[in-house]
Design an enzyme around this catalytic site. Structure first.
Site, PDB file in Angstrom:
ATOM      1  N   ASP A  53       6.250 -11.112  16.026  1.00 26.94           N
ATOM      2  CA  ASP A  53       5.511 -12.051  15.229  1.00 26.94           C
ATOM      3  C   ASP A  53       4.541 -12.876  15.558  1.00 26.94           C
ATOM      4  O   ASP A  53       5.045 -13.324  14.688  1.00 26.94           O
ATOM      5  CB  ASP A  53       4.827 -11.133  13.821  1.00 26.94           C
ATOM      6  CG  ASP A  53       3.640 -11.021  13.177  1.00 26.94           C
ATOM      7  OD1 ASP A  53       3.091 -12.506  13.318  1.00 26.94           O
ATOM      8  OD2 ASP A  53       3.691  -9.851  11.957  1.00 26.94           O
ATOM      9  N   HIS A  54       3.459 -13.186  16.160  1.00 26.15           N
ATOM     10  CA  HIS A  54       3.804 -14.782  16.650  1.00 26.15           C
ATOM     11  C   HIS A  54       2.783 -15.818  15.482  1.00 26.15           C
ATOM     12  O   HIS A  54       3.134 -16.280  15.563  1.00 26.15           O
ATOM     13  CB  HIS A  54       2.790 -14.317  17.860  1.00 26.15           C
ATOM     14  CG  HIS A  54       1.392 -14.441  17.783  1.00 26.15           C
ATOM     15  ND1 HIS A  54       0.878 -13.497  17.562  1.00 26.15           N
ATOM     16  CD2 HIS A  54      -0.207 -15.786  17.135  1.00 26.15           C
ATOM     17  CE1 HIS A  54      -0.504 -13.360  17.149  1.00 26.15           C
ATOM     18  NE2 HIS A  54      -1.184 -14.850  17.252  1.00 26.15           N
ATOM     19  N   HIS A 109       0.406  -9.571  10.877  1.00 28.75           N
ATOM     20  CA  HIS A 109       0.298 -10.360  11.033  1.00 28.75           C
ATOM     21  C   HIS A 109       0.004 -11.226   8.675  1.00 28.75           C
ATOM     22  O   HIS A 109       0.988 -11.867   8.572  1.00 28.75           O
ATOM     23  CB  HIS A 109      -1.217 -11.754  11.688  1.00 28.75           C
ATOM     24  CG  HIS A 109      -0.767 -11.498  13.293  1.00 28.75           C
ATOM     25  ND1 HIS A 109       0.729 -11.008  13.710  1.00 28.75           N
ATOM     26  CD2 HIS A 109      -2.091 -10.973  14.044  1.00 28.75           C
ATOM     27  CE1 HIS A 109       0.530 -10.652  14.152  1.00 28.75           C
ATOM     28  NE2 HIS A 109      -1.298 -10.506  15.187  1.00 28.75           N
TER      29      HIS A 109
END
Ligand code: NDP
Ligand code: BG6
Length: 484
Positions: A177-178, A240
């Site tokens: 999950d950047h 996010h």
């Protein structure tokens, strides 16, 4: 400030989908920046892989072009690029067939970390995992990096977890999950657990509510086919925004290690209450001038997918009982701006005669752009005229406070990829976390599907549909302005 380079052990990184958009846009330019920073040991190699036919020289040119197109200032470093591409190789592999796998296995070296980045569509994850084992490409210490979307509901996420776990142990699986790799997102933990100031106030005795906003100015043009099957809930909230919520709401882990942090995040997700449909607003951006509407971008004139969502949720535990968390995210909004605002309660009683305004302390953590922290405090308005109070920001922009090096931090992808080589899973999602997030998300989506809910149109360049403002007005609250 001295920037520290923490070396990693030599690695072979195989990028499946090494010619694709994500690899060219993020992964390869990011690896080049780490190479320039000296974090990529001499013996390390990057092996691009896809179905198309290329030799090493052609692949190196693809990567040069990608750095030229998507790199920052570093793209001017021609000598650096020449040295970097020497580390690159290419193997043609078909994820769904047996072509190329033996050749790939033959390239692997003993005693070197093997990491496999699945930068391909999710339908290929299982095929690749199975072949990595069948052809002895992976060894016992190998790591796999899995891109989003991780399933599209609880059932598919469970199936994907089961497939991956039938070939790799959980400690070998790195679910990206950047947002967790963003500098300021990690700063959330530093602010909460590295200061004595905030923690005593971090609960329902002092906090009125929390707002989490991730606003974007871009639309979905070019990605319409993917996005239309997903929408803001699956694309942004389930992953996010959920991660941001967890970091804001979790208890302090006993130590900063992967399982301790992820255990605490999981407890937050499991304590999330179902969302009442009265506390949910979905929107779709309209056309503006010659700019297409969402439905035109998605190429579906009847699409009911949301490009905006706002909702109110609650965490059922002692710390947060009664504190609403308002989440919103959307495309084509008035500014690119992501922040978390912790709004403290009113003072209760003012000793200052004539002061009828509601003064509130607000801690705003700006995630992007212009990363920093802003603490709104009440002071006396300077000058004569008695005790008039005003609210002012105690503003700390990291770039001002820490100098230019505050901006010279690794981008989310570079940091996360380096953590894979270090064997550090703290900033990656564990399988049970992802499943718990879907278990909360699924009924919300099922609810609006059953109701035949139609998203409200909103004008591009605004803060989303009017109903979003109403969501807070009804609670006698208001969203913070979305500004860059
Ligand atoms: P692309 O369609 O641009 O690239 C797909 C890659 O997979 C290509 O290199 C393609 O090459 C390769 N490929 C396709 N089929 C096979 C096959 N059978 N065997 C081997 N290789 C194959 O996709 P993206 O790069 O955009 O996305 C990749 C992943 O990253 C997806 O899971 C996506 O959801 C995720 N992601 C992407 C983001 C982005 O900004 N692009 C952002 C966040 C996540 P070839 O056709 O030559 O085989
Ligand atoms: C991706 C979503 O995961 O995150 C995109 O798929 C979104 O729709 C992007 O635009 C936002 O990331 P960032 O880093 O630009 O905030």
């Amino acid at each position: 400030m001295v920037s520290r380079v923490i070396p990693v052990d030599p690695f072979d990184l195989v990028i499946f989908g090494g010619t694709g958009d994500l690899a060219r846009r993020k992964i390869l330019p990011g690896l080049f920046r780490r190479f320039r920073a000296g974090t990529m040991p001499e013996e390390s190699r990057i092996i691009g892989s896809a179905r198309s036919e290329h030799d090493d020289a052609e692949y190196r040119q693809i990567v040069r072009d990608a750095i030229g197109e998507f790199g920052g200032d570093e793209k001017e470093d021609k000598a650096g690029i020449d040295a970097f591409v020497e580390r690159l190789h290419y193997v043609r592999v078909d994820a769904k067939g047996d072509d190329g796998w033996k050749e790939l296995a033959g390239m692997m070296r003993d005693g070197i970390i093997r990491a496999f980045y699945f930068s391909v569509g999710p339908s290929l994850f299982g095929d690749i995992a199975e072949r990595l084992n069948r052809f002895d490409v992976a060894d016992d210490k190998s790591r796999i990096v899995v891109e989003k979307p991780f399933g599209r509901d609880l059932q598919s996420a469970k199936e994907l977890n089961a497939t991956l776990r039938s070939h790799f142990r959980e400690d070998q699986i790195y679910r990206i999950d950047h947002y967790l790799g963003k500098e300021t997102v990690q700063n959330l933990m530093a602010i909460r657990f590295g200061n004595v100031l905030f923690e005593p106030l971090w609960n329902n005795h002092y906090i009125d509510h929390i707002q989490i906003t991730v606003a974007e100015t871009v639309g979905v043009g070019g990605r319409g086919a993917y996005y239309d099957k997903s929408g803001a809930m699956r694309d942004m909230v389930q992953n996010h925004l959920m991660q941001l919520l967890c970091l804001i709401a979790m208890e302090a882990p006993s130590q900063f290690d992967a399982d301790a942090v992820r255990d605490e995040k999981l407890k937050v997700i499991r304590a999330l209450q179902p969302v009442d449909y009265h506390h949910l607003v979905r929107g779709q951006y309209d056309a503006e001038g010659d700019q297409p509407s969402y439905r035109e971008d998605a190429e579906d004139p009847r699409s009911f997918t949301e490009s905006f969502i706002a909702l109110r949720c609650h965490i059922a535990n002692w710390r947060w009982a009664g504190v609403p968390f308002y989440l919103r995210t959307g495309k084509k909004l008035k500014a690119r701006s992501s922040e978390i605002a912790v709004v403290f309660q009113d003072l209760g009683h003012s000793i200052f005669e004539g002061d009828e305004k509601r003064h509130r302390n607000i801690l705003a953590i700006r995630l992007q752009p212009n990363e920093g922290i802003d603490l709104q405090v009440t002071i006396k308005e300077p000058g004569p005229g008695g005790m008039r109070l005003i609210d002012v920001p105690l503003d700390m922009t990291f770039a001002d406070a820490l100098g230019p090096e505050a901006e010279d931090v690794p981008d989310a992808y570079e940091r996360l990829i380096m953590d894979v080589f270090r064997g550090n899973q703290t900033l990656f999602m564990r399988g049970d976390e992802v499943e718990a997030a879907w278990a909360w998300t699924d009924p919300i989506i099922a609810g609006w599907e059953a109701r035949g809910d139609v998203p409200k149109l909103y004008e591009p360049g605004t803060a989303g549909p009017d109903d979003s403002a109403m969501l807070l007005h009804r609670d006698n609250r208001r969203w913070r302005d979305i500004k860059a």
